[in-house]
Design an enzyme around this catalytic site. Sequence first.
Site, PDB file in Angstrom:
ATOM      1  N   CYS A 287      11.198  40.912  54.788  1.00  0.00           N
ATOM      2  CA  CYS A 287      12.313  40.031  54.378  1.00  0.00           C
ATOM      3  C   CYS A 287      12.289  39.965  52.859  1.00  0.00           C
ATOM      4  O   CYS A 287      11.929  38.941  52.272  1.00  0.00           O
ATOM      5  CB  CYS A 287      12.165  38.636  54.976  1.00  0.00           C
ATOM      6  N   GLY A 289      14.437  40.143  50.194  1.00  0.00           N
ATOM      7  CA  GLY A 289      15.329  39.517  49.228  1.00  0.00           C
ATOM      8  C   GLY A 289      14.822  38.146  48.793  1.00  0.00           C
ATOM      9  O   GLY A 289      14.230  37.430  49.595  1.00  0.00           O
ATOM     10  N   PRO A 290      15.035  37.791  47.519  1.00  0.00           N
ATOM     11  CA  PRO A 290      15.743  38.541  46.473  1.00  0.00           C
ATOM     12  C   PRO A 290      14.915  39.573  45.716  1.00  0.00           C
ATOM     13  O   PRO A 290      15.438  40.234  44.836  1.00  0.00           O
ATOM     14  CB  PRO A 290      16.220  37.433  45.530  1.00  0.00           C
ATOM     15  N   GLY A 291      13.595  39.686  46.014  1.00  0.00           N
ATOM     16  CA  GLY A 291      12.884  40.844  45.496  1.00  0.00           C
ATOM     17  C   GLY A 291      11.689  40.603  44.603  1.00  0.00           C
ATOM     18  O   GLY A 291      10.997  41.562  44.245  1.00  0.00           O
ATOM     19  N   GLY A 292      11.403  39.375  44.219  1.00  0.00           N
ATOM     20  CA  GLY A 292      10.291  39.133  43.306  1.00  0.00           C
ATOM     21  C   GLY A 292       8.948  39.519  43.897  1.00  0.00           C
ATOM     22  O   GLY A 292       8.139  40.196  43.244  1.00  0.00           O
ATOM     23  N   LYS A 293       8.686  39.089  45.123  1.00  0.00           N
ATOM     24  CA  LYS A 293       7.401  39.431  45.758  1.00  0.00           C
ATOM     25  C   LYS A 293       7.317  40.938  46.009  1.00  0.00           C
ATOM     26  O   LYS A 293       6.256  41.548  45.857  1.00  0.00           O
ATOM     27  CB  LYS A 293       7.236  38.651  47.055  1.00  0.00           C
ATOM     28  N   CYS A 403       8.102  29.035  51.936  1.00  0.00           N
ATOM     29  CA  CYS A 403       8.119  28.053  50.833  1.00  0.00           C
ATOM     30  C   CYS A 403       8.505  26.703  51.415  1.00  0.00           C
ATOM     31  O   CYS A 403       9.378  26.009  50.909  1.00  0.00           O
ATOM     32  CB  CYS A 403       9.058  28.480  49.712  1.00  0.00           C
TER      33      CYS A 403
END
Length: 470
Positions: A287, A289-293, A403
């Site tokens: 999963c 999005g949005p892509g930071g991890k 989160c």
Amino acid sequence: MPRSTPRRQPPRNSPQKAAKPQPTAPVRLIKDPARRAALDVLVAVRTDDAYANLVLPHVLAKYELSGRDAGFATELASGTLRQQGTYDAILAACLDRPLARVQAKVLDVLRLGAHQILSMRVPTFAAIDATVELAKQSTNASGLVNAVLRKVAARELDEWLAVLVIDDPLDRAAMVHSHPRWVVEALRQSLQGVGASSELDALLTADNLAPQVTLVARPGRSEVDELPGERTAYSPFGVVLESGSPSAVDAVREKRAGVQDEGSQLVALALADAPLVGRDELWLDICAGPGGKAALLEALADVRGAVLVANERQLHRAGLVAAHGVRRVVAGDGASAPFAAGTFDRLLVDAPCSGLGALRRRPEARWRKKPADIAELVPLQERLLTAALRLVRPGGVVLYATCSPVADETRGVVESVLTSTAAELVPIDLGVPDSAGPIPGTVQLWPHRHGTDAMFMALLQRPLTDRPLD
């Protein structure tokens, strides 16, 4: 008298001259653009379900705001959204009609005025005058705004909180800390799950503090030392930005580094450092999005000679993942992802959740979410985690993260999947003090303890004996 000369008519079928457009005032000439920008943000949040942190940059650019003016508009909009519940209680005491009978656009202006008077370093007379002028520009209720804000200004915030008597402790906590009551109850239960219900006030207070901007150095692409700021307490990749815009940092502009909460950095680290037997070649963020991890995981995978695949169901969010510089992005439903069973060695399920652990960053989310939202999310979270366990090989690991500290989304999901599959729980040790989760071996971070979002993590392993997981 001489005859007047008749007006000459244009020939039939000849083109008519277009009317000259009337000039409009440039945005930079609009009076008090910072307050207008803050009002635009509130309206967008209310009418378009926009997120303040996403709409703010566009509004600041629209009004050509920078520096102190941009900071003022940002604090005015974000602070008003955070404290909305408290201000509504105070405004209700100052109105001669129920709050529900006040026009929404008038209430937006009143809330902005209340925040300036009660929580910002704006002189009272300036706050009232400027807000009344804003009401003249956007509503027909400037007289009402003037009268109500003068009543608001009669007391300091602490005095208002003292005179607004509410007997029920949770109702009072909801008003004082500007959270819906059901959220207060859910967070109280989450703290009880780790044996610390006495910290409720501290957690609610932390939710209302504007978060610092944290940067992450992506290993193999940038070094922590080239990022401006103080090292984060727990992540070896992070710094807290001292000042200025992240876009002014070379490594961020070049996508060698990014903006990422320290808790999210620790999620990636927990998966990357999980003990593993056998091959370690292929990782999946299911999963993404949005892509930071995903961007941090890809950097960690590259350093170790592994490959990361990022999967995201929604096309526009898949585009956001690619915009972080992630190379392998797939658009697919994580619950039925287009991968063969047993393909991956490490897998992240950063599950869609209520987001009640990130209220510092999205202050308006507390007013949008409902208990029914969690009831709808839990079955999806369970499906995603179960699907993820099928996609890892025997001995492979899956990190489940949210989160949100809410019990249904954390302990409830993990215990349900452990009961329905042969997966085993593997303890996580990040070396972060006071981070024990509601299940032994899991991790729960907190804004008031760690200065991070309230990230929950549980590490599950598919057993080496390749038994069916259903």
